[in-house]
Enzyme design. Structure first.
Site: not given
Ligand code: NAD
Length: 368
Positions: A93, A193-197
């Site tokens: 890292k 959390g309904v972001g990317h994942v």
């Molecule tokens: P993202 O930022 O696209 O989505 C996160 C979502 O969570 C956002 O919509 C945000 O508004 C919401 N959020 C934040 N705080 C919140 C809360 N207290 N209550 C409800 N919703 C809340 O992130 P992502 O890429 O979807 O990743 C989600 C999680 O998975 C993160 O913890 C990330 O570290 C982990 N992760 C992601 C990946 C990947 O491929 N993107 C890979 C490994 C781990």
């Protein structure tokens, strides 16, 4: 004889090595460049299985000590993640110290790329907090040891669909263990959390006929996802009070804590967020005692790492998805170890990773 100033430097050096010894790190590179203002630390934890791959995080750390602790802890985590995912990768890292809004520019990133290059492939970088694919493109101008570059340059693009697929398959493996069938049809699932994942995960779950409740602090996004998939929406904290089968934390870490565990009624916890257990030792035990099957986060969300790993061989999304399918068997194996040895699943996952490193260490693999 050392003067006072030299003495202080000497004792600081000892303390860095003592910290490396504590986690058994192989190498730490401190980077400084006066002209660009770059101050960075690259930590290589373990390269027994392969080159140390892990993202670069840019953060305005309050102290250098905080930055060092972060990079040591995160690089070690990458060793476990890669080992458990069955990848031929070690753990590393990097952190760049400073406020991204103030210090991030092409020259600084390219200088950082030169430092990465100086390690000759022992460390391969990727995106992390406050870094994007454009930044990776600048780093790529100085080194080939970088992943997460733009798709046009042969990069892997957004890792979220692969990560979400791994989460979905982990959920199925957990369902098989808990209820004897891996079908999620009719299962009541709460997604925080309904972001990317989160959004990509919901696509799979809806296709399989699960019933979904969602929450997100971004109300616009929450409404848009609910409209697209016909899910129920719940206000913040209330999600953990629902009568559900599966809880999927896909936002931030530490949501499995004293408070949520007193309220959760689910039988499975499986989501993408990193560091879900607020205190691994305490809450890893509590979930087990409550009969909740916890799927260890770093195993469940390994799809992101699998995705960038595939860049190293010339990226192919289909191959990355196929490789992510292995997460199902890995999770099932962890449940077996947990049951047989009567240990929490997070310990079983760590043990599995350590055993792979120990076994392959004996083969003395050479990789770079
Ligand atoms: P993202 O930022 O696209 O989505 C996160 C979502 O969570 C956002 O919509 C945000 O508004 C919401 N959020 C934040 N705080 C919140 C809360 N207290 N209550 C409800 N919703 C809340 O992130 P992502 O890429 O979807 O990743 C989600 C999680 O998975 C993160 O913890 C990330 O570290 C982990 N992760 C992601 C990946 C990947 O491929 N993107 C890979 C490994 C781990």
């Amino acid at each position: 004889m050392l003067n006072v100033k030299e003495n202080k430097v000497a004792s600081d050096t000892v303390s860095v090595i003592a910290r490396m010894l504590a986690y058994n790190h192989e190498q730490v590179l401190f980077c400084n460049d006066k002209d660009t203002g770059l101050k960075a630390i690259i930590a290589i934890h373990n390269t027994i299985l392969g080159p140390a791959l892990g993202g670069t995080r840019m953060w305005n750390y309050a102290t250098e000590e905080e930055a060092l602790n972060d990079v040591l802890r995160l690089s070690r985590g990458m060793t476990y993640k890669a080992a458990a995912a069955g990848l031929n990768l070690g753990g590393g890292k990097a952190v760049i110290i400073g406020d991204p809004a103030k210090i991030k520019n092409e020259a600084l990133l390219r200088r950082f790329g030169k430092f990465v290059n100086s390690l000759g492939g022992k460390y391969i970088t990727a995106e992390d907090v406050a870094m994007n694919s454009k930044d990776m493109e600048y780093i790529h101008m100085e080194t080939k040891y970088v992943t997460g570059i733009p798709e046009l340059l042969g990069g892997s693009g957004d890792p979220s669909p692969v990560t979400a697929y791994g989460v979905y398959l982990s959920m199925k493996a957990a369902a098989k263990e808990q209820w004897g069938s891996d079908s999620l049809k009719g299962k009541k699932i709460a997604v925080q959390g309904v972001g990317h994942v989160g959004e990509n995960l919901i696509k799979h779950l809806i296709q399989e006929g699960a019933r979904i409740w969602i929450t997100d602090i971004n109300k616009e996004r929450m409404k848009a996802v609910a409209k697209e998939f016909g899910t129920e929406v719940v206000d913040g904290e209330k999600l953990v009070d629902l009568d559900i089968d599966i809880y999927a934390p896909c936002a931030l870490g530490a949501t499995i804590n004293d408070d949520s565990l007193a309220r959760l009624k689910c039988l499975i916890i499986c989501g993408a967020a990193n560091n879900q257990l607020a205190d691994e030792k305490i809450h890893g035990e509590v979930v087990m005692k409550k009969g909740i099957l916890y799927t260890p986060d770093f195993v469940v969300n390994a799809g992101g790492l699998i995705n960038v790993y595939n860049e190293l061989q010339g990226y192919n999304r289909e191959r990355a998805m196929k490789q992510a399918e292995g997460i199902y068997d890995t999770v099932a194996k962890i449940f077996q170890i947990s049951k047989t040895e009567n240990i929490p699943t997070y310990i079983a996952a760590n043990r599995m990773a350590e055993q792979r490193i120990a076994a392959l260490g004996k083969v003395k693999l050479s990789h770079c």
